[in-house]
Design an enzyme around this catalytic site. Sequence first.
Site, PDB file in Angstrom:
ATOM      1  N   ASP A  48       0.895  -1.424  -0.241  1.00  0.00           N
ATOM      2  CA  ASP A  48       0.194  -0.300   0.101  1.00  0.00           C
ATOM      3  C   ASP A  48       0.830   1.604  -0.082  1.00  0.00           C
ATOM      4  OD1 ASP A  48      -2.609  -1.240   0.002  1.00  0.00           O
ATOM      5  OD2 ASP A  48      -2.651  -1.531   2.052  1.00  0.00           O
ATOM      6  N   ASP A  79      -6.070  -4.774  -5.842  1.00  0.00           N
ATOM      7  CA  ASP A  79      -5.589  -3.285  -5.551  1.00  0.00           C
ATOM      8  C   ASP A  79      -4.233  -3.157  -6.085  1.00  0.00           C
ATOM      9  OD1 ASP A  79      -7.205  -5.088  -4.387  1.00  0.00           O
ATOM     10  OD2 ASP A  79      -7.511  -4.036  -2.616  1.00  0.00           O
TER      11      ASP A  79
HETATM   12  N1  GLY Z   1      -7.272  -1.594  -0.900  1.00  0.00           N
HETATM   13  C1  GLY Z   1      -8.320  -2.099   0.282  1.00  0.00           C
HETATM   14  C2  GLY Z   1      -9.894  -1.624  -0.306  1.00  0.00           C
HETATM   15  O1  GLY Z   1      -9.999  -1.542  -1.621  1.00  0.00           O
HETATM   16  O2  GLY Z   1     -10.810  -2.027   0.548  1.00  0.00           O
END
Ligand code: GLY
Length: 409
Positions: A116, A178
């Site tokens: 992230d 993601d």
């Molecule tokens: N990246 C985590 C979500 O989209 O919840």
Amino acid sequence: MRRLIPVTLLLALSSVCPRAYGQQQFNAAGAINYCAGQAVKTLKVIPADSANLPRNIDNGKTNWRFIKYRDWCSGFWPGVLWYLYEGTGKAQFKTEAEKFTKELTPLSYTPGFDHDLGFQVHNSFGNGYRLTGNAAYKPVILRAADSLATLFNPRVGTILSWPSMVKIKGWPHNTIIDNMINLEMLFWASKNGGGKKLYDMAVKHAETTMHNHFRADYSAYHVVVYDTLTGKKIKGVTHQGYADNSMWARGQSWAIYGFTMCYRETKRAAFLNFAQKVADVYLKRLPADGIPYWDFDAPDIPNAPKDASAACVTASALLELSTFVHDKVKAKTYRHKAEQMLAMLSLAKYQSRDVNDAFLLHSTGHKPNGTEIDASIIYADYYYLEALLRLKRLQQGQSLYARLTHPVK
Ligand code: GLY
């Protein structure tokens, strides 16, 4: 392709512009001003605490839940403030953006613990650098990119998204859809002194994801598990979606956004084609108001919670995609769909205005976990505002990407 109900659309549009759609365009500037007003309200309730970054307001509550810099959502609030500075030129937003951005600095010298880092560092320092050219921001982003790169496994050809899940879930090398978004920071770093290896890594990750992460209809798995040693795909599963084979709404929106961004950064036709495929299945399966349920295959549709955040990510991505697609009719459709989504999100039903200090209601974070269901969530606000800024620039005939912003008022 299913069309939105004209009456619903007309209502949405008439709420934000004085005349019917077609006569006058969606008032993106007005919606940006609404966001600015809501953010000023939030600034007044930020606690004097180390957990001071707004993340979500749960359904039925009126107070933000605040987080610290390590949370995956830490970059969105500074990013919102940078976007508000870009959209309004007001010094207050720049000052506040600088203050909150600085809090994320330790991420640049913490060993990579999660994919992230792009959401965190690129949205905060990255937007700050783009808008101000502050030289102190550049090494922070470069270090964060190097840290993200340590999670890349060359045998698999992707980044390990969740190191913590290796043991918890027994997923030796896991990559989530993601993760596509975080490639943007690698592309940026590569162009800004980080070296070609970061570009190659981002391209390889996107290519591997393109080959392994999608079903025949171009809907995405949330997670793909790989064998660490052979690099082979073991299985596709879900974590935040309804089922392993369902189309989790936000996951699909990350795919649309990610492959569009990869085309911008590489100009490889394969990514542009793929962005359209993953967008088209999303658009084809949307409900009438253009805002998806949290999972397109949720068994309780039409009573399932919506996910406005997926609509925001998609709207922003479609605006960019509309500038790349060669087929003029298709390009116009993508832009029109994005405008329809933004108009709908700007209707009272989706706005936080009379409910809480966020921008939007009705996002769903992690339904299987029972958290952030039908809530206000900071990343919905971030991508809503990003999409509004993009639309405003397109409406004014400008390029999508603002560089150093106008002088501070
Ligand atoms: N990246 C985590 C979500 O989209 O919840």
